[in-house]
Design a protein around this motif. Structure first.
Motif, PDB file in Angstrom:
ATOM      1  N   LEU A  24      38.988  74.878  42.548  1.00 44.96           N
ATOM      2  CA  LEU A  24      39.581  73.639  42.060  1.00 44.96           C
ATOM      3  C   LEU A  24      39.032  72.545  42.957  1.00 44.96           C
ATOM      4  N   PHE A  25      38.320  71.607  42.361  1.00 51.54           N
ATOM      5  CA  PHE A  25      37.805  70.461  43.097  1.00 51.54           C
ATOM      6  C   PHE A  25      38.623  69.235  42.749  1.00 51.54           C
ATOM      7  N   LEU A  26      39.151  68.578  43.762  1.00 52.40           N
ATOM      8  CA  LEU A  26      39.753  67.259  43.626  1.00 52.40           C
ATOM      9  C   LEU A  26      38.681  66.302  44.139  1.00 52.40           C
ATOM     10  N   CYS A  27      37.961  65.690  43.217  1.00 55.68           N
ATOM     11  CA  CYS A  27      36.773  64.913  43.577  1.00 55.68           C
ATOM     12  C   CYS A  27      37.044  63.423  43.503  1.00 55.68           C
ATOM     13  N   SER A  28      36.777  62.728  44.606  1.00 54.80           N
ATOM     14  CA  SER A  28      36.990  61.284  44.683  1.00 54.80           C
ATOM     15  C   SER A  28      35.685  60.502  44.650  1.00 54.80           C
ATOM     16  N   CYS A  29      34.588  61.129  44.191  1.00 56.56           N
ATOM     17  CA  CYS A  29      33.326  60.375  44.128  1.00 56.56           C
ATOM     18  C   CYS A  29      33.474  59.215  43.142  1.00 56.56           C
ATOM     19  N   ASP A  30      32.648  58.218  43.312  1.00 57.43           N
ATOM     20  CA  ASP A  30      32.726  57.023  42.465  1.00 57.43           C
ATOM     21  C   ASP A  30      32.667  57.370  40.984  1.00 57.43           C
ATOM     22  N   GLN A  31      31.759  58.304  40.604  1.00 54.19           N
ATOM     23  CA  GLN A  31      31.602  58.633  39.197  1.00 54.19           C
ATOM     24  C   GLN A  31      32.828  59.349  38.638  1.00 54.19           C
ATOM     25  N   CYS A  32      33.399  60.298  39.380  1.00 52.68           N
ATOM     26  CA  CYS A  32      34.597  61.005  38.896  1.00 52.68           C
ATOM     27  C   CYS A  32      35.786  60.061  38.776  1.00 52.68           C
ATOM     28  N   ARG A  33      35.903  59.110  39.700  1.00 52.87           N
ATOM     29  CA  ARG A  33      36.998  58.141  39.593  1.00 52.87           C
ATOM     30  C   ARG A  33      36.812  57.263  38.366  1.00 52.87           C
ATOM     31  N   GLN A  34      35.592  56.842  38.100  1.00 50.20           N
ATOM     32  CA  GLN A  34      35.349  56.004  36.920  1.00 50.20           C
ATOM     33  C   GLN A  34      35.561  56.793  35.633  1.00 50.20           C
ATOM     34  N   ILE A  35      35.113  58.025  35.611  1.00 48.17           N
ATOM     35  CA  ILE A  35      35.185  58.848  34.399  1.00 48.17           C
ATOM     36  C   ILE A  35      36.626  59.221  34.053  1.00 48.17           C
ATOM     37  N   THR A  36      37.507  59.292  35.081  1.00 48.36           N
ATOM     38  CA  THR A  36      38.908  59.643  34.833  1.00 48.36           C
ATOM     39  C   THR A  36      39.835  58.439  34.855  1.00 48.36           C
ATOM     40  N   GLY A  37      39.410  57.364  35.493  1.00 42.30           N
ATOM     41  CA  GLY A  37      40.287  56.208  35.652  1.00 42.30           C
ATOM     42  C   GLY A  37      41.394  56.477  36.650  1.00 42.30           C
ATOM     43  N   SER A  38      41.170  57.400  37.575  1.00 43.21           N
ATOM     44  CA  SER A  38      42.189  57.811  38.530  1.00 43.21           C
ATOM     45  C   SER A  38      41.588  57.919  39.930  1.00 43.21           C
ATOM     46  N   ALA A  39      42.406  58.345  40.884  1.00 43.15           N
ATOM     47  CA  ALA A  39      41.951  58.487  42.265  1.00 43.15           C
ATOM     48  C   ALA A  39      40.974  59.633  42.446  1.00 43.15           C
ATOM     49  N   PHE A  40      41.061  60.621  41.575  1.00 44.77           N
ATOM     50  CA  PHE A  40      40.142  61.758  41.662  1.00 44.77           C
ATOM     51  C   PHE A  40      40.176  62.544  40.361  1.00 44.77           C
TER      52      PHE A  40
END
Length: 133
Positions: A24-40
């Motif tokens: 399980l990855f909780l990813c805070s990279c810029d792209q994952c935050r943009q793609i989810t609209g969340s912190a990670f």
């Protein structure tokens, strides 16, 4: 092994997966935050053989981030994130929130913490409410 089901919000897309996730990855990279609209992003990784679409695979749209092994697949009816195949085709990346039951996962990792926004630090200290306050 026991399987669990997952769905998009409207139910047009459904799948089943063996409940034995590698990571399980909780990813805070810029792209994952943009793609989810969340912190990670909260993504589970599982072998491709452990996954099966039940309904709605033809209702999925995918976006590949140029130059990166980051993709976003979603139901074209409701926009919910749904699983996608990783870049080398060996794993299915399952958005943890799309699953209908608790998961068994071997390893949990927070990644790209250096890109986490300041507003998302110390979230465990934020007050909790059972419902909208």
């Amino acid at each position: 092994m026991k399987k669990i089901k997952g769905f998009c919000l409207c139910g047009a897309v459904s799948f089943e997966v063996v409940n034995a996730f590698e990571k399980l990855f909780l990813c805070s990279c810029d792209q994952c935050r943009q793609i989810t609209g969340s912190a990670f992003a909260s993504n589970l990784f599982v072998a491709i053989e452990a996954f099966e679409w039940l309904e709605g695979a033809d209702n999925i749209i995918s976006y590949q981030v140029p130059g990166r092994d980051i993709s976003k697949s979603f139901c074209q009816t409701c926009g919910s994130g749904v699983p996608w195949v990783n870049g080398d085709g060996t794993k299915i990346v399952v958005p943890a929130g799309s699953l209908s039951a608790s998961v068994n996962v071997a390893e949990r990792l927070r990644i790209f913490a250096s890109e986490q926004p300041a507003w998302a630090s110390e979230l465990e200290l934020v007050s909790s409410h059972l419902r909208f306050p």
